[in-house]
Design a protein around this motif. Structure first.
Motif, mmCIF file in Angstrom:
data_model
loop_
_atom_site.group_PDB
_atom_site.id
_atom_site.type_symbol
_atom_site.label_atom_id
_atom_site.label_comp_id
_atom_site.label_asym_id
_atom_site.label_seq_id
_atom_site.Cartn_x
_atom_site.Cartn_y
_atom_site.Cartn_z
ATOM 1 N N GLU A 186 11.420 -6.928 -14.529
ATOM 2 C CA GLU A 186 11.369 -8.141 -13.702
ATOM 3 C C GLU A 186 12.768 -8.771 -13.735
ATOM 4 O O GLU A 186 13.351 -8.953 -14.810
ATOM 5 C CB GLU A 186 10.350 -9.137 -14.266
ATOM 6 N N LEU A 187 13.284 -9.088 -12.560
ATOM 7 C CA LEU A 187 14.653 -9.592 -12.477
ATOM 8 C C LEU A 187 14.683 -10.988 -11.846
ATOM 9 O O LEU A 187 13.999 -11.251 -10.855
ATOM 10 C CB LEU A 187 15.528 -8.639 -11.656
ATOM 11 N N LEU A 188 15.488 -11.834 -12.446
ATOM 12 C CA LEU A 188 15.726 -13.175 -11.914
ATOM 13 C C LEU A 188 17.093 -13.160 -11.248
ATOM 14 O O LEU A 188 18.109 -12.937 -11.914
ATOM 15 C CB LEU A 188 15.692 -14.210 -13.041
ATOM 16 N N VAL A 189 17.127 -13.373 -9.941
ATOM 17 C CA VAL A 189 18.347 -13.192 -9.156
ATOM 18 C C VAL A 189 18.875 -14.547 -8.694
ATOM 19 O O VAL A 189 18.160 -15.327 -8.064
ATOM 20 C CB VAL A 189 18.098 -12.283 -7.941
ATOM 21 N N ILE A 190 20.137 -14.798 -9.012
ATOM 22 C CA ILE A 190 20.783 -16.062 -8.662
ATOM 23 C C ILE A 190 21.706 -15.850 -7.468
ATOM 24 O O ILE A 190 22.549 -14.951 -7.470
ATOM 25 C CB ILE A 190 21.604 -16.606 -9.843
ATOM 26 N N GLU A 191 21.532 -16.662 -6.450
ATOM 27 C CA GLU A 191 22.498 -16.670 -5.359
ATOM 28 C C GLU A 191 23.660 -17.585 -5.772
ATOM 29 O O GLU A 191 23.444 -18.605 -6.424
ATOM 30 C CB GLU A 191 21.841 -17.201 -4.075
ATOM 31 N N PRO A 192 24.909 -17.294 -5.429
ATOM 32 C CA PRO A 192 25.337 -16.217 -4.541
ATOM 33 C C PRO A 192 25.891 -14.999 -5.281
ATOM 34 O O PRO A 192 26.808 -14.350 -4.781
ATOM 35 C CB PRO A 192 26.446 -16.907 -3.759
ATOM 36 N N CYS A 215 12.075 -13.335 -8.826
ATOM 37 C CA CYS A 215 12.331 -14.729 -8.448
ATOM 38 C C CYS A 215 13.797 -14.841 -8.050
ATOM 39 O O CYS A 215 14.684 -14.424 -8.801
ATOM 40 C CB CYS A 215 12.010 -15.670 -9.605
ATOM 41 N N LYS A 216 14.042 -15.384 -6.864
ATOM 42 C CA LYS A 216 15.412 -15.610 -6.400
ATOM 43 C C LYS A 216 15.629 -17.114 -6.278
ATOM 44 O O LYS A 216 14.800 -17.831 -5.719
ATOM 45 C CB LYS A 216 15.639 -14.937 -5.048
ATOM 46 N N LEU A 217 16.755 -17.611 -6.803
ATOM 47 C CA LEU A 217 17.009 -19.042 -6.783
ATOM 48 C C LEU A 217 18.513 -19.302 -6.795
ATOM 49 O O LEU A 217 19.299 -18.386 -7.053
ATOM 50 C CB LEU A 217 16.331 -19.741 -7.951
ATOM 51 N N ASN A 218 18.900 -20.538 -6.489
ATOM 52 C CA ASN A 218 20.322 -20.864 -6.437
ATOM 53 C C ASN A 218 20.712 -21.932 -7.455
ATOM 54 O O ASN A 218 21.741 -22.580 -7.307
ATOM 55 C CB ASN A 218 20.721 -21.317 -5.021
ATOM 56 N N GLU A 219 19.884 -22.104 -8.493
ATOM 57 C CA GLU A 219 20.177 -23.102 -9.520
ATOM 58 C C GLU A 219 20.250 -22.401 -10.862
ATOM 59 O O GLU A 219 19.265 -21.876 -11.368
ATOM 60 C CB GLU A 219 19.083 -24.175 -9.528
ATOM 61 N N LEU A 220 21.440 -22.387 -11.449
ATOM 62 C CA LEU A 220 21.682 -21.586 -12.642
ATOM 63 C C LEU A 220 20.886 -22.057 -13.848
ATOM 64 O O LEU A 220 20.316 -21.238 -14.586
ATOM 65 C CB LEU A 220 23.178 -21.606 -12.968
ATOM 66 N N ALA A 221 20.857 -23.355 -14.077
ATOM 67 C CA ALA A 221 20.166 -23.864 -15.265
ATOM 68 C C ALA A 221 18.680 -23.539 -15.210
ATOM 69 O O ALA A 221 18.064 -23.189 -16.229
ATOM 70 C CB ALA A 221 20.383 -25.372 -15.391
ATOM 71 N N LEU A 222 18.077 -23.647 -14.025
ATOM 72 C CA LEU A 222 16.660 -23.306 -13.891
ATOM 73 C C LEU A 222 16.440 -21.821 -14.134
ATOM 74 O O LEU A 222 15.442 -21.421 -14.760
ATOM 75 C CB LEU A 222 16.154 -23.699 -12.506
ATOM 76 N N ALA A 223 17.358 -20.988 -13.669
ATOM 77 C CA ALA A 223 17.235 -19.551 -13.908
ATOM 78 C C ALA A 223 17.247 -19.236 -15.396
ATOM 79 O O ALA A 223 16.470 -18.391 -15.876
ATOM 80 C CB ALA A 223 18.374 -18.809 -13.199
ATOM 81 N N VAL A 224 18.106 -19.916 -16.160
ATOM 82 C CA VAL A 224 18.139 -19.724 -17.613
ATOM 83 C C VAL A 224 16.813 -20.157 -18.233
ATOM 84 O O VAL A 224 16.261 -19.479 -19.110
ATOM 85 C CB VAL A 224 19.315 -20.501 -18.232
ATOM 86 N N THR A 225 16.265 -21.270 -17.773
ATOM 87 C CA THR A 225 14.975 -21.757 -18.286
ATOM 88 C C THR A 225 13.869 -20.736 -18.038
ATOM 89 O O THR A 225 13.035 -20.478 -18.926
ATOM 90 C CB THR A 225 14.612 -23.093 -17.629
ATOM 91 N N LEU A 226 13.844 -20.141 -16.846
ATOM 92 C CA LEU A 226 12.815 -19.132 -16.531
ATOM 93 C C LEU A 226 12.988 -17.885 -17.391
ATOM 94 O O LEU A 226 12.001 -17.285 -17.823
ATOM 95 C CB LEU A 226 12.880 -18.777 -15.045
#
Length: 317
Positions: A186-192, A215-226
């Motif tokens: 499972e991969l969490l992908v951050i744009e850009p 899950c794709k998102l553009n907020e780094l801190a939230l990606a770390v939390t997930l």
């Protein structure tokens, strides 16, 4: 002609050539010559001159009254511009990435403002490369190569990228050792950040994969939390994940496969930098050089002396 006009105004104000000459530190003969040059350009006599008195002619009086406020305003504008270019003061507008500005750079802003009490700082934080001209910004901090040739730039350092997951996730799904194994995770992908790029320092092999995102998102801190919550593996800047990595909430995987670092830049629109812009860029540069995380320092070198890197490049996140 403007300089000669200013001298004419000062002669009338002073009431004599000698007094005006003393004010400007020039010989009276020089003022006489320049006054004659101005009269020649205008095609009329401006002053009645005698051994004892100096009075404007009718044309000279009219010229004086119309030009004096203009010369005064021009002088004030020039002095204000000179102060702006040579004194660290006034409004300073800066564009910066959200997480980097409010995270690793937070103490830098505080120290800069403490060092320059006459600066009023206006920060606009965004995860996109906002237009400096549109925002009237003096400086932008950006991550990544900068293709805009209309902007001037200074390289500040390098931001390292890592792949990491939570201990619980890795215990359940296994620890990948090669980028090709990421397709089973499972991969969490951050744009850009886009494609995930890797380099094998031993064999020199490079590899790029297109991650299939849970899950794709553009907020780094939230990606770390997930990622900390065990939802997948994360490909992100170490500057964002370093606390989670240090505390063990996240674990770096595939350390032998190194994502290429992303350059960190300051960019600005003016060739001639006002003093406030020069001061900020120097402050940023000193801060970055003293911060291992902004010099591409991995876990083994996190406390080693930073390396200097001021090579020019282009934009930032």
């Amino acid at each position: 002609m403007l300089d000669d006009l200013a001298l004419f105004i000062s002669i009338v104000d002073a009431g004599s050539l000698q007094a005006a000459a003393r004010q400007h530190g020039l010989p009276p003969a020089t003022l006489t010559r320049r006054l004659q040059r101005l009269e020649g350009q205008l095609g009329c006599r401006l002053l009645h001159r005698s051994a004892r008195r100096l009075l404007p002619t009718q044309a000279g009086q009219a010229y004086y009254e119309q030009c004096r406020p203009l010369v005064s305003a021009l002088k004030q504008t020039t002095e204000a511009l000179d102060v702006g270019m040579n004194k660290v003061q006034g409004l300073l507008r800066v564009l910066a990435p959200v997480n980097l500005a409010r995270g690793l750079l937070a103490p830098m802003w505080a120290r800069f403002l403490a060092a320059h009490p006459e600066i009023r700082l206006e920060l606009f934080l965004s995860n996109h490369d906002e237009d400096l001209w549109q925002h009237g910004a003096d400086v932008a901090i950006r991550v990544g190569e900068q293709p805009d040739s209309t902007l001037y730039q200074r390289r500040l350092g390098t931001v390292e990228l890592v792949v990491a997951g939570s201990p619980a996730y890795l215990a359940e799904r296994g620890v990948p050792t090669h980028p090709v194994e990421l397709s089973a995770h499972e991969l969490l992908v951050i744009e850009p950040l886009g494609p995930w790029r890797f380099r094998d320092p031993d064999g020199g092999q490079t590899l790029t994969i297109e991650p299939s995102a849970r899950c794709k998102l553009n907020e780094l801190a939230l990606a770390v939390t997930l990622a900390e919550a065990g939802l997948g593996l994360l490909y992100c800047p170490r500057t964002i994940a370093h606390e989670a990595l240090q505390t063990g909430r996240l674990v770096q995987v595939m350390p032998g496969w190194t994502p290429p670092g992303r350059p960190l830049y300051a960019v600005w629109p003016q060739r001639q930098q006002p003093a406030k812009v020069r001061a900020l860029i120097e402050h940023l540069s000193d801060f970055a050089l003293a911060t291992p995380l902004l010099q591409g320092a991995g876990p083994a070198t996190l406390h080693s002396p930073p390396r200097s890197d001021h090579a020019p490049a282009s934009h930032l996140d």
